[in-house]
Scaffold this active site. Structure first.
Site, PDB file in Angstrom:
ATOM      1  N   LYS A  87       0.851  -1.273  -0.163  1.00  0.00           N
ATOM      2  CA  LYS A  87      -0.073   0.104  -0.004  1.00  0.00           C
ATOM      3  C   LYS A  87       0.885   1.321  -0.150  1.00  0.00           C
ATOM      4  CE  LYS A  87      -3.199   2.917   0.622  1.00  0.00           C
ATOM      5  NZ  LYS A  87      -4.289   3.143  -0.415  1.00  0.00           N
TER       6      LYS A  87
ATOM      7  N   CYS B  68      -5.050  10.109   2.216  1.00  0.00           N
ATOM      8  CA  CYS B  68      -3.854   8.960   1.847  1.00  0.00           C
ATOM      9  C   CYS B  68      -2.474   9.848   1.150  1.00  0.00           C
ATOM     10  CB  CYS B  68      -4.494   8.143   0.624  1.00  0.00           C
ATOM     11  SG  CYS B  68      -5.843   7.122   1.525  1.00  0.00           S
TER      12      CYS B  68
HETATM   13  N1  LIG Z   1     -10.033   7.601   2.395  1.00  0.00           N
HETATM   14  C1  LIG Z   1      -9.314   7.006   1.239  1.00  0.00           C
HETATM   15  O1  LIG Z   1      -9.379   7.154   0.165  1.00  0.00           O
HETATM   16  C2  LIG Z   1      -8.620   5.730   1.734  1.00  0.00           C
HETATM   17  C3  LIG Z   1      -8.179   4.921   0.770  1.00  0.00           C
HETATM   18  C4  LIG Z   1      -7.524   3.782   1.029  1.00  0.00           C
HETATM   19  C5  LIG Z   1      -6.863   3.495   2.228  1.00  0.00           C
HETATM   20  N2  LIG Z   1      -7.412   4.287   3.347  1.00  0.00           N
HETATM   21  C6  LIG Z   1      -6.992   4.159   4.552  1.00  0.00           C
HETATM   22  O2  LIG Z   1      -8.099   3.493   5.310  1.00  0.00           O
HETATM   23  C7  LIG Z   1      -8.318   3.672   6.820  1.00  0.00           C
HETATM   24  C8  LIG Z   1      -9.475   4.539   6.775  1.00  0.00           C
HETATM   25  O3  LIG Z   1      -9.663   5.630   6.149  1.00  0.00           O
HETATM   26  P1  LIG Z   1     -11.119   6.656   5.850  1.00  0.00           P
HETATM   27  O4  LIG Z   1     -10.784   7.704   5.024  1.00  0.00           O
HETATM   28  O5  LIG Z   1     -12.215   5.467   6.006  1.00  0.00           O
HETATM   29  O6  LIG Z   1     -11.065   7.207   7.668  1.00  0.00           O
HETATM   30  P2  LIG Z   1     -12.243   7.736   8.155  1.00  0.00           P
HETATM   31  O7  LIG Z   1     -11.487   8.580   9.167  1.00  0.00           O
HETATM   32  O8  LIG Z   1     -13.064   8.488   7.365  1.00  0.00           O
HETATM   33  O9  LIG Z   1     -12.974   6.626   8.972  1.00  0.00           O
HETATM   34  C9  LIG Z   1     -12.291   6.070  10.095  1.00  0.00           C
HETATM   35  C10 LIG Z   1     -13.740   5.546  11.136  1.00  0.00           C
HETATM   36  O10 LIG Z   1     -13.063   4.894  11.972  1.00  0.00           O
HETATM   37  C11 LIG Z   1     -13.887   5.159  13.227  1.00  0.00           C
HETATM   38  N3  LIG Z   1     -13.340   4.498  14.494  1.00  0.00           N
HETATM   39  C12 LIG Z   1     -12.013   5.566  15.175  1.00  0.00           C
HETATM   40  N4  LIG Z   1     -11.659   4.834  16.210  1.00  0.00           N
HETATM   41  C13 LIG Z   1     -12.291   3.472  16.263  1.00  0.00           C
HETATM   42  C14 LIG Z   1     -12.574   2.257  17.050  1.00  0.00           C
HETATM   43  N5  LIG Z   1     -11.784   2.396  17.961  1.00  0.00           N
HETATM   44  N6  LIG Z   1     -13.477   1.465  16.752  1.00  0.00           N
HETATM   45  C15 LIG Z   1     -14.315   1.736  15.863  1.00  0.00           C
HETATM   46  N7  LIG Z   1     -14.427   2.824  14.989  1.00  0.00           N
HETATM   47  C16 LIG Z   1     -13.344   3.442  15.191  1.00  0.00           C
HETATM   48  C17 LIG Z   1     -13.892   6.660  13.140  1.00  0.00           C
HETATM   49  O11 LIG Z   1     -15.050   6.970  14.045  1.00  0.00           O
HETATM   50  C18 LIG Z   1     -14.305   6.779  11.784  1.00  0.00           C
HETATM   51  O12 LIG Z   1     -15.634   6.704  11.538  1.00  0.00           O
HETATM   52  C19 LIG Z   1      -6.969   4.812   6.894  1.00  0.00           C
HETATM   53  O13 LIG Z   1      -5.930   3.953   7.448  1.00  0.00           O
HETATM   54  C20 LIG Z   1      -6.625   5.199   5.396  1.00  0.00           C
HETATM   55  O14 LIG Z   1      -5.308   5.509   5.259  1.00  0.00           O
HETATM   56  C21 LIG Z   1      -8.358   5.352   3.084  1.00  0.00           C
END
Ligand SMILES: NC(=O)c1ccc[n+]([C@@H]2O[C@H](COP(=O)([O-])OP(=O)(O)OC[C@H]3O[C@@H](n4cnc5c(N)ncnc54)[C@H](O)[C@@H]3O)[C@@H](O)[C@H]2O)c1
Length: 460
Positions: free
Chosen positions: A228, A286
């Site tokens: 990744k 990201c």
């Molecule tokens: N946004 C993108 O385009 C993308 C693409 C690929 C990978 N990622 C990766 O995926 C992961 C998530 O990204 P995202 O954009 O969805 O983030 P986000 O902040 O939108 O979502 C994260 C969620 O996790 C919840 N959360 C936090 N702590 C928690 C816990 N202890 N238990 C349960 N829920 C909990 C938060 O309330 C939030 O809703 C990150 O590591 C990011 O780097 C994101």
């Protein structure tokens, strides 16, 4: 009790998954979790979203999401309506599910280091309810080693069970791009790095049936974690290269997009060169952090890496560069920014999404707000509170009012709605000789010029 996806024969897992009898819990129902959960539910699986934010849970349970991603709102509404998607704050819900997919956030710390606190919290909460037979799949972007040296010991200590013996554990990076997330989830192969072969096979079976995609099984979770980071390091560096090419082409007054599309016809290493497109900046959750994860990783290994720092630095110059282009274009018309009316179209970090997290558009909007110009801002994808993270100015709800009498249109996100208005109509509404600065190179320069605009793209 979990019905044991882990530890069964391939044929049994296959039947379980094919019969859509395996429930899937999605922990962390933010951007990625909601896309994964809604798509899996739409494809027939019972999905339970688990999030610590009560507001997110409440929204989902009435069929709503605040995440502005094409097609997502409809999927959430429909899958909740038919009872296939629900959400809760209760980690106990994992016992009714065979697979647990974890997508909590991994932000950047003040010293550009990865913060994995949410992963730790989620792992402790999960571990308390883990049952023999569960398959846990981590998808958050993490530094190599996280699955095996952070998540595994927490799950084992909290549950008294052993990974690879009693329950399955794997890292499968999420590689979809916002704006195309719903489609990409069911078209991009999934990389699987598991703690043992049975976990790997359970994941591959899930992805094959649940999303209809192939898996690329690598030797262990660390490799998958590094995949990744390698992907995003490549994207950020590639765009940095396109952006520097664009700066050179601007000075030479040649079209960078023609250079790039012709350059991309050269085969190299088995596939054509693939230089990406220059733009007013790189943002989002990201690309702004993952190269720094690599930089931090290098430091922790005693290495001094140049590439991640360089790509980030180059891409971070683009908003100021874009503002500089605007200043020059207006000066060429005998105008100054402070005496002009400027209409900004699009403030999301990329086209066709409403996500403003770490958006480069904010830097341009800040400079415009400081300049004292008369400013209007329009973005049909971005809702109230999200918009307030970018601009103090209330958004103008319709494009025609936003561009009225403008001396310059500045496109910072090239949403498809902007293409629904005829360029001739926009030209009628704006001041004579209006500057059209296309920060996303999403318009046809010849068409914009033919409509009467003074058009300029990034590198064209
Ligand atoms: N946004 C993108 O385009 C993308 C693409 C690929 C990978 N990622 C990766 O995926 C992961 C998530 O990204 P995202 O954009 O969805 O983030 P986000 O902040 O939108 O979502 C994260 C969620 O996790 C919840 N959360 C936090 N702590 C928690 C816990 N202890 N238990 C349960 N829920 C909990 C938060 O309330 C939030 O809703 C990150 O590591 C990011 O780097 C994101």
């Amino acid at each position: 009790m979990a019905r044991s996806a882990f530890g069964r024969s391939d044929a049994e897992i296959d039947l379980l998954v094919r019969g859509m009898r395996s429930g899937i819990a999605v922990v962390g129902f933010g951007y990625i979790g909601t896309v994964i959960g809604a798509v899996l539910a739409d494809r027939g699986w019972p999905v339970t979203g688990i999030d610590v934010r009560q507001s997110v849970v409440d929204d989902i349970n009435v069929g709503k999401t605040s995440i502005a991603e094409p097609g997502l709102g409809e999927l959430v509404a429909e899958t909740v309506r038919i009872g296939r998607l629900r959400a809760t704050t209760d980690f106990g819900a994992i016992v009714d599910n065979d697979f647990v997919i974890v997508n909590v956030g991994t932000p950047l710390g003040p010293d550009y280091e990865p913060i994995v606190d949410d992963i730790k919290d989620a792992a402790w909460a999960l571990g308390e309810h883990l049952q023999p037979g569960h398959v846990v799949i981590l998808k958050s972007t993490v530094p190599p080693g996280t699955t095996e040296t952070l998540v595994r010991p927490i799950l084992e200590e909290a549950s008294g069970l052993r990974a690879g013996v009693d329950f399955g554990l794997a890292f499968c990076p999420e590689r979809l791009a916002e704006g195309q997330a719903v489609h990409e989830l069911t078209s991009i192969p999934v990389v699987v790095g598991a703690v043992d072969e049975r976990s790997a096979r359970a994941c591959a079976t899930l992805w094959r049936h649940a999303l209809g995609v192939d898996s690329v099984i690598v030797d262990d979770p660390r490799i998958a974690e590094m995949v990744k980071l390698a992907d995003n390091m490549w994207v950020d560096l590639n765009i940095a290269m396109a952006n520097e090419l664009a700066k050179v082409c601007d000075k030479l007054e040649i079209d960078a997009l023609q250079v790039i599309s012709a350059a991309n016809t050269m085969p190299k290493g088995g596939s054509p060169v693939n230089i990406l497109r220059p733009s007013m900046g790189v943002g989002g959750y990201c690309l702004t952090k993952d190269p720094w994860f690599v930089n931090h990783l290098g430091e922790s290994l005693g290495l001094h890496l140049e590439i991640p720092r360089t790509s980030r630095t180059v891409n971070d110059t683009m908003p100021a560069y874009t503002y500089g282009l605007l200043t020059q274009l207006l000066a060429d018309q005998g105008k100054t920014i402070e005496n002009s009316k400027i209409a900004v179209l699009g403030i999301a970090f990329k086209n066709n999404t409403g996500d403003c997290r770490l958006t480069p558009t904010k830097y341009v909007v800040d400079l415009l707000e400081e300049s004292g110009c008369q400013l209007s801002v329009h973005d049909p994808w971005v809702a109230g509170e999200e918009a307030e993270t970018v601009t103090k100015i209330p958004l103008t709800p319709d494009i025609e009012t936003a561009v009225k009498d403008a001396d310059a249109l500045v496109v910072l996100a090239g949403h498809r709605e902007f293409h629904h208005v005829l360029l001739g109509r926009l030209a009628e509404l704006t001041a004579a000789g209006c500057v059209f600065l296309d920060g996303r190179n999403s318009f046809d320069p010849a068409a914009a010029r033919a409509a009467g605009f003074v058009y300029k793209g990034i590198g064209r």
